[in-house]
Write a protein that holds these residues in place. Sequence first.
Motif, PDB file in Angstrom:
ATOM      1  N   ARG A 154      62.130 111.086  19.003  1.00  0.00           N
ATOM      2  CA  ARG A 154      63.387 110.685  18.146  1.00  0.00           C
ATOM      3  C   ARG A 154      64.492 111.524  18.604  1.00  0.00           C
ATOM      4  N   TRP A 155      64.413 113.049  18.880  1.00  0.00           N
ATOM      5  CA  TRP A 155      65.596 113.524  19.049  1.00  0.00           C
ATOM      6  C   TRP A 155      66.182 113.305  20.435  1.00  0.00           C
ATOM      7  N   SER A 156      65.311 113.152  21.434  1.00  0.00           N
ATOM      8  CA  SER A 156      65.603 112.574  22.610  1.00  0.00           C
ATOM      9  C   SER A 156      66.691 111.214  22.445  1.00  0.00           C
ATOM     10  N   ASP A 157      66.067 110.410  21.635  1.00  0.00           N
ATOM     11  CA  ASP A 157      66.634 108.930  21.494  1.00  0.00           C
ATOM     12  C   ASP A 157      68.027 109.173  21.033  1.00  0.00           C
ATOM     13  N   VAL A 158      68.260 110.207  19.892  1.00  0.00           N
ATOM     14  CA  VAL A 158      69.407 110.446  19.211  1.00  0.00           C
ATOM     15  C   VAL A 158      70.565 111.027  19.936  1.00  0.00           C
ATOM     16  N   THR A 159      70.173 111.843  20.842  1.00  0.00           N
ATOM     17  CA  THR A 159      70.750 112.827  21.756  1.00  0.00           C
ATOM     18  C   THR A 159      71.749 111.603  22.612  1.00  0.00           C
ATOM     19  N   THR A 160      71.372 110.675  23.071  1.00  0.00           N
ATOM     20  CA  THR A 160      71.878 109.923  23.969  1.00  0.00           C
ATOM     21  C   THR A 160      72.481 108.539  23.358  1.00  0.00           C
ATOM     22  N   ALA A 161      72.219 108.605  22.198  1.00  0.00           N
ATOM     23  CA  ALA A 161      72.673 107.434  21.275  1.00  0.00           C
ATOM     24  C   ALA A 161      74.174 107.203  20.803  1.00  0.00           C
ATOM     25  N   ALA A 162      74.505 106.141  20.663  1.00  0.00           N
ATOM     26  CA  ALA A 162      76.200 106.115  20.042  1.00  0.00           C
ATOM     27  C   ALA A 162      75.791 105.095  18.896  1.00  0.00           C
ATOM     28  N   PRO A 163      76.717 105.109  18.006  1.00  0.00           N
ATOM     29  CA  PRO A 163      76.387 104.172  16.837  1.00  0.00           C
ATOM     30  C   PRO A 163      76.547 102.905  17.148  1.00  0.00           C
ATOM     31  N   GLY A 164      75.779 101.610  16.698  1.00  0.00           N
ATOM     32  CA  GLY A 164      75.523 100.672  17.119  1.00  0.00           C
ATOM     33  C   GLY A 164      74.809 100.268  18.227  1.00  0.00           C
ATOM     34  N   GLY A 165      74.087 101.086  18.764  1.00  0.00           N
ATOM     35  CA  GLY A 165      72.714 100.638  19.948  1.00  0.00           C
ATOM     36  C   GLY A 165      71.505 100.529  19.336  1.00  0.00           C
ATOM     37  N   GLY A 166      71.327 100.758  18.008  1.00  0.00           N
ATOM     38  CA  GLY A 166      70.162 100.452  17.497  1.00  0.00           C
ATOM     39  C   GLY A 166      69.283 101.775  17.254  1.00  0.00           C
ATOM     40  N   VAL A 167      70.047 102.914  17.400  1.00  0.00           N
ATOM     41  CA  VAL A 167      69.332 104.094  17.171  1.00  0.00           C
ATOM     42  C   VAL A 167      69.814 104.818  16.016  1.00  0.00           C
ATOM     43  N   VAL A 168      71.177 104.955  16.014  1.00  0.00           N
ATOM     44  CA  VAL A 168      71.824 105.724  14.755  1.00  0.00           C
ATOM     45  C   VAL A 168      73.008 104.622  14.230  1.00  0.00           C
ATOM     46  N   ASP A 169      73.187 104.777  13.154  1.00  0.00           N
ATOM     47  CA  ASP A 169      74.232 104.076  12.382  1.00  0.00           C
ATOM     48  C   ASP A 169      75.802 104.435  12.510  1.00  0.00           C
ATOM     49  N   SER A 170      75.806 105.953  12.549  1.00  0.00           N
ATOM     50  CA  SER A 170      77.114 106.529  12.531  1.00  0.00           C
ATOM     51  C   SER A 170      76.847 107.794  13.234  1.00  0.00           C
ATOM     52  N   TRP A 171      78.152 108.475  13.355  1.00  0.00           N
ATOM     53  CA  TRP A 171      78.112 109.736  14.154  1.00  0.00           C
ATOM     54  C   TRP A 171      77.651 110.675  13.233  1.00  0.00           C
ATOM     55  N   ALA A 172      77.947 110.734  12.111  1.00  0.00           N
ATOM     56  CA  ALA A 172      77.396 111.388  10.994  1.00  0.00           C
ATOM     57  C   ALA A 172      75.820 111.767  10.851  1.00  0.00           C
ATOM     58  N   GLN A 173      75.179 110.355  10.867  1.00  0.00           N
ATOM     59  CA  GLN A 173      73.732 110.436  10.829  1.00  0.00           C
ATOM     60  C   GLN A 173      73.260 111.243  12.125  1.00  0.00           C
ATOM     61  N   ARG A 174      73.919 110.890  13.368  1.00  0.00           N
ATOM     62  CA  ARG A 174      73.536 111.626  14.739  1.00  0.00           C
ATOM     63  C   ARG A 174      73.500 113.337  14.385  1.00  0.00           C
ATOM     64  N   LYS A 175      74.422 113.464  13.773  1.00  0.00           N
ATOM     65  CA  LYS A 175      75.001 115.049  13.603  1.00  0.00           C
ATOM     66  C   LYS A 175      73.823 115.519  12.782  1.00  0.00           C
ATOM     67  N   ASP A 176      73.481 115.041  11.523  1.00  0.00           N
ATOM     68  CA  ASP A 176      72.558 115.549  10.489  1.00  0.00           C
ATOM     69  C   ASP A 176      71.065 115.694  11.571  1.00  0.00           C
ATOM     70  N   GLU A 177      70.662 114.489  12.111  1.00  0.00           N
ATOM     71  CA  GLU A 177      69.523 114.608  12.646  1.00  0.00           C
ATOM     72  C   GLU A 177      69.304 115.601  13.873  1.00  0.00           C
ATOM     73  N   LEU A 178      70.494 115.935  14.483  1.00  0.00           N
ATOM     74  CA  LEU A 178      70.402 116.857  15.627  1.00  0.00           C
ATOM     75  C   LEU A 178      70.481 118.180  14.976  1.00  0.00           C
ATOM     76  N   MET A 179      71.064 118.486  13.602  1.00  0.00           N
ATOM     77  CA  MET A 179      71.170 119.738  13.174  1.00  0.00           C
ATOM     78  C   MET A 179      69.625 120.038  12.692  1.00  0.00           C
ATOM     79  N   GLU A 180      69.028 118.926  12.288  1.00  0.00           N
ATOM     80  CA  GLU A 180      67.227 119.041  12.119  1.00  0.00           C
ATOM     81  C   GLU A 180      66.610 119.847  13.215  1.00  0.00           C
ATOM     82  N   CYS A 181      66.868 119.227  14.332  1.00  0.00           N
ATOM     83  CA  CYS A 181      66.513 119.722  15.578  1.00  0.00           C
ATOM     84  C   CYS A 181      66.949 121.085  15.832  1.00  0.00           C
TER      85      CYS A 181
END
Length: 418
Positions: free
Chosen positions: A181-208
């Motif tokens: 999951r963290w691998s997919d989130v790292t290379t994802a931008a919103p709208g590509g089907g992995v994360v819905d927003s930059w804020a969501q991406r940040k939250d998940e990477l902070m969990e990592c």
Amino acid sequence: MTRTGTEAAYAIPLDKIDVSSPALFKDDSAGTYFERLRKEDPVHYCAESAYGPYWSITKYKDIMHVDTHHDIFSSAAGFGGIIIDDNIQKGGGEEGLDLPNFIAMDRPRHDEQRKAVSPIVAPGNLALLESTIRERVGAVLDSLPIDEEFDWVDRVSIEITTQMLATLFDFPFEDRRKLTRWSDVTTAAPGGGVVDSWAQRKDELMECAQYFQTLWNERVNEDPGNDLISMLAHSPATRNMTPEEYLGNVLLLIVGGNDTTRNSMTGGVLALHQNPDQMAKLRASPALIESMVPEIIRWQTPLAHMRRTAKEDSVVGGKTIRKGDKVVMWYFSGNRDDEVIDRPDSFIIDRPNPRQHLSFGFGIHRCVGNRLAEMQLRILWEEILNRFDRIEVIGEPERVQSNFVRGYTKMMVRVHAR
């Protein structure tokens, strides 16, 4: 490529071609656009795109020139990093994370930090890993249903690569799918089907970040171990990293250890399904696995591009690239260049020089784990041949919507026993 897709690539005015659109990779239509650029404008300037203006380098030798002239073409995050999408490097501006890592550095810091983790893929360590990989690959393959449909991406490609990553990091095995999951989130931008927003991406990477900080705190107080976190914690080049730099390097190693191998494990199955003559050749001579593995990696090209930024004016392919310009090396296109590779659109498992490809990059940034990736693929195919007569792909695979990761989200298959 459908006739409609081919016509679209040749109907558009040359100066309007924008090969950075993720949709072209999701529907697997990018190849014909690159074919046209290689023929008509191999060093191509796109003035308007979702990522701003950029140069496309589409021919093998021109890509090699850019990749090996790191003194002129910078990878450093301060110039923009290694991906065409600046937002992924910066994580979406104020809402995101700026995560430096050694692939997005120039010399000398690049070399120092890369050296800290390179022992993990030294020949001696690879030899120690081989039996573990074989045992795990065998267990995964033995768990598959015979003559029933299932998703190869999830059951095999993700599972094997995630188990390997957990071993390299000495990461809690029961939580290993977090790495995927963290691998997919790292290379994802919103709208590509992995994360819905930059804020969501940040939250998940902070969990990592929090998870890996706990592991760092444990390893730094122990004797140096033979895992990536211990190597980072004890190396003079990396033990004083900022938290952001530590997370950046962890994510780099996760993506590097995940995407190339995972998508080549799927791509190889697809290539052999589409080319039954090559599967027959492999069955007749299993020793061809040695040359087939690099051919899979060339044919798939798991990372479609790497980006650089010009530090000074330079000429490539007769075009003047100005200081500050964004330069994108399309490895996927270079791996289809018929001036260098014979019949490049064909999947040929007994090529005489199969390692003549760009998928691992060249120069100082050449993939540090390339031999580990090849070893995993070799073992996978040795164990497949021991168990299965063939792997039948059902329908079209679902591809990643990304101009960076050239991969698969789902591929339904049916395996047939020997």
